[in-house]
Design a protein around this motif. Structure first.
Motif, PDB file in Angstrom:
ATOM      1  N   MET A 150      23.592   9.856  18.234  1.00 33.88           N
ATOM      2  CA  MET A 150      22.209  10.296  18.399  1.00 33.88           C
ATOM      3  C   MET A 150      21.961  11.451  17.438  1.00 33.88           C
ATOM      4  O   MET A 150      22.883  12.180  17.079  1.00 33.88           O
ATOM      5  CB  MET A 150      21.952  10.778  19.834  1.00 33.88           C
ATOM      6  CG  MET A 150      21.987   9.675  20.862  1.00 33.88           C
ATOM      7  SD  MET A 150      21.564  10.286  22.515  1.00 33.88           S
ATOM      8  CE  MET A 150      19.829  10.701  22.293  1.00 33.88           C
ATOM      9  N   GLN A 151      20.721  11.614  17.070  1.00 34.38           N
ATOM     10  CA  GLN A 151      20.334  12.748  16.242  1.00 34.38           C
ATOM     11  C   GLN A 151      20.054  13.937  17.149  1.00 34.38           C
ATOM     12  O   GLN A 151      19.631  13.773  18.300  1.00 34.38           O
ATOM     13  CB  GLN A 151      19.084  12.402  15.422  1.00 34.38           C
ATOM     14  CG  GLN A 151      19.287  11.226  14.476  1.00 34.38           C
ATOM     15  CD  GLN A 151      20.404  11.480  13.482  1.00 34.38           C
ATOM     16  OE1 GLN A 151      20.469  12.538  12.872  1.00 34.38           O
ATOM     17  NE2 GLN A 151      21.295  10.514  13.327  1.00 34.38           N
TER      18      GLN A 151
ATOM     19  N   GLU B 243      16.684  14.053  19.045  1.00 35.89           N
ATOM     20  CA  GLU B 243      16.291  12.975  19.955  1.00 35.89           C
ATOM     21  C   GLU B 243      16.292  13.498  21.383  1.00 35.89           C
ATOM     22  O   GLU B 243      17.054  14.397  21.728  1.00 35.89           O
ATOM     23  CB  GLU B 243      17.254  11.797  19.840  1.00 35.89           C
ATOM     24  CG  GLU B 243      17.123  11.035  18.536  1.00 35.89           C
ATOM     25  CD  GLU B 243      18.020   9.829  18.522  1.00 35.89           C
ATOM     26  OE1 GLU B 243      17.709   8.840  19.216  1.00 35.89           O
ATOM     27  OE2 GLU B 243      19.049   9.890  17.821  1.00 35.89           O
ATOM     28  N   THR B 244      15.436  12.942  22.213  1.00 36.53           N
ATOM     29  CA  THR B 244      15.372  13.377  23.603  1.00 36.53           C
ATOM     30  C   THR B 244      15.754  12.238  24.536  1.00 36.53           C
ATOM     31  O   THR B 244      15.629  11.069  24.198  1.00 36.53           O
ATOM     32  CB  THR B 244      13.958  13.876  23.968  1.00 36.53           C
ATOM     33  OG1 THR B 244      13.036  12.804  23.768  1.00 36.53           O
ATOM     34  CG2 THR B 244      13.556  15.063  23.121  1.00 36.53           C
TER      35      THR B 244
END
Length: 77
Positions: free
Chosen positions: A6-7, A10-11
């Motif tokens: 994931m970056q 990101e949420t």
């Protein structure tokens, strides 16, 4: 299961974050390759049963921690 990265921006939902934390603790626990009773006890309380964590206080503590992070991010250092 492959690992997708994931970056940082990101949420995810609070429930997804709770599960991610539980999985993270379990991965670290298994990597130690020796019995760690305290972590095993923690993991048992974090597991889901009938739509909520086995230990309801864990969820309340998790929500309090998430709120604290939100407040700390909202107030500049």
């Amino acid at each position: 299961m492959g690992l997708a990265t994931m970056q940082a921006n990101e949420t995810i939902t609070l429930i997804e974050a709770y599960d991610a934390m539980r999985i993270f603790v379990e991965i670290v626990w298994r990597r130690m390759d020796k019995p760690q009773e305290e972590i095993a006890f923690l993991l048992a309380g974090l597991k889901w049963a009938d739509g909520s964590p086995v230990d309801p206080a864990m969820w309340q503590n998790w929500l309090a921690a998430a709120q604290r992070v939100r407040e700390e991010r909202a107030s500049p250092p």
